[in-house]
Write an enzyme that holds these catalytic residues in place. Structure first.
Site, PDB file in Angstrom:
ATOM      1  CB  ALA A  93      32.895  37.969  40.961  1.00  0.00           C
ATOM      2  CG  ASP A  94      36.633  36.745  36.431  1.00  0.00           C
ATOM      3  OD1 ASP A  94      36.732  36.458  37.636  1.00  0.00           O
ATOM      4  OD2 ASP A  94      37.610  37.035  35.722  1.00  0.00           O
ATOM      5  CB  SER A  95      34.283  31.727  35.811  1.00  0.00           C
ATOM      6  OG  SER A  95      35.245  32.098  34.852  1.00  0.00           O
ATOM      7  CG  ASP A  97      37.189  37.569  40.679  1.00  0.00           C
ATOM      8  OD1 ASP A  97      36.925  38.476  39.882  1.00  0.00           O
ATOM      9  OD2 ASP A  97      38.249  37.512  41.330  1.00  0.00           O
TER      10      ASP A  97
ATOM     11  NE  ARG B  63      42.023  37.766  38.345  1.00  0.00           N
ATOM     12  CZ  ARG B  63      40.795  37.290  38.482  1.00  0.00           C
ATOM     13  NH1 ARG B  63      39.950  37.356  37.489  1.00  0.00           N
ATOM     14  NH2 ARG B  63      40.417  36.737  39.599  1.00  0.00           N
TER      15      ARG B  63
END
Lengths: 142, 131
Positions: A93-95, A97, B63
């Site tokens: 997970a990135d920030s 997420d 994103r």
């Protein structure tokens, strides 16, 4: 005829005044009863809030709920390892997420996580602890 | 509630560095997510989508620009995003606009995509398919 109408008019305002004063008496007495009740209720709530603050540790069902939300949010397989000490970054997970997981938890538990609170969340256990604290604060306030 | 909160939003000065821009992106995402229940109520989307699906749609839109590293470009994109969110919350759009852009829009190739990996041939192919 004029004198008869004058006497009838004089009776009505006295009746109205008497009813008004009696209603006023009832209202004030009921208000006092309500205030007494409030005074009695505040002390137990303070005690219960103290107990809640002591027990900030998250309960197992809360941790389980958090794990389910994290699993669904990150589209993890059912057999993947997800323990309370698992870091979100370890799951890929990135920030963004992490912020999305926090928003999902807000929706699930009906709470509002402040910015400083959400920045400190990096593991499942920390998220569950924060949620438990916020839920108890919310129930204590109400 | 979301309407009143968004009414007070002002144009912020440019971000000083990348970290501040990232912080503002998360703040915008948080504001958008908190507006989603109101959006569901305004456009009556309960039978076509859920709040979590809309949240995923918003995050996927963010994103698409994950490769941007210039704080000025990020500020411009945030301004456009906030304008779009304000239009949605003020009911300046119709129901089918919301459904077309955020519910079924993911299945259609976005003409505004900034994907660097796609070749020119594929870009022209996709464009001619919809024009």
């Amino acid at each position: 005829m004029a004198s008869v109408s004058a006497t009838s008019l004089s009776f009505q305002p006295s009746l109205k005044l008497s009813t008004r004063t009696s209603q006023g008496c009832y209202k004030t007495s009921s208000l006092e009863v309500v205030s007494v009740g409030w005074n009695r209720r505040t002390f137990p709530s303070l005690r219960s809030s103290r107990f809640c603050i002591c027990a900030v540790k998250a309960q197992p069902e809360t941790v389980q709920k958090v794990c389910n939300i994290v699993r669904k949010q990150l589209a993890l397989p059912a057999e993947s390892e997800l323990t309370p000490d698992t870091k979100f970054s370890a799951l890929g997970a990135d920030s963004l997420d992490t912020v999305e997981i926090v928003m999902g938890l807000e929706e699930e538990f009906g709470i509002t996580v402040e910015e400083d609170g959400s920045q400190n969340i990096s593991t499942v256990q920390e998220a569950a602890d924060l949620i438990e604290k916020l839920v108890q604060d919310k129930s204590g306030a109400s | 509630m979301a309407n009143a909160a968004l009414r007070n939003v002002k144009v912020l000065p440019n971000s000083a560095n990348m970290e501040e821009a990232r912080h503002r992106v998360f703040q915008f995402f948080r504001t958008a997510c908190r507006s989603l229940p109101s959006v569901m109520e305004i456009y009556n989307l309960y039978d076509v989508v859920s709040v979590s699906e809309l949240r995923s749609s918003v995050s996927s839109q963010i994103r698409k620009n994950i490769h941007v590293t210039d704080p000025k470009v990020i500020d411009m994109l945030l301004f456009k995003g906030m304008e779009e969110l304000k239009n949605v919350v003020d009911h300046s759009k119709q129901r089918h606009h919301i459904i077309g852009q955020y519910v079924v829009g993911q299945q259609v190739q976005d003409s505004a995509t900034k994907d660097q990996g796609t070749s020119t041939f594929l870009k022209n192919f996709y464009n001619t398919n919809y024009f």
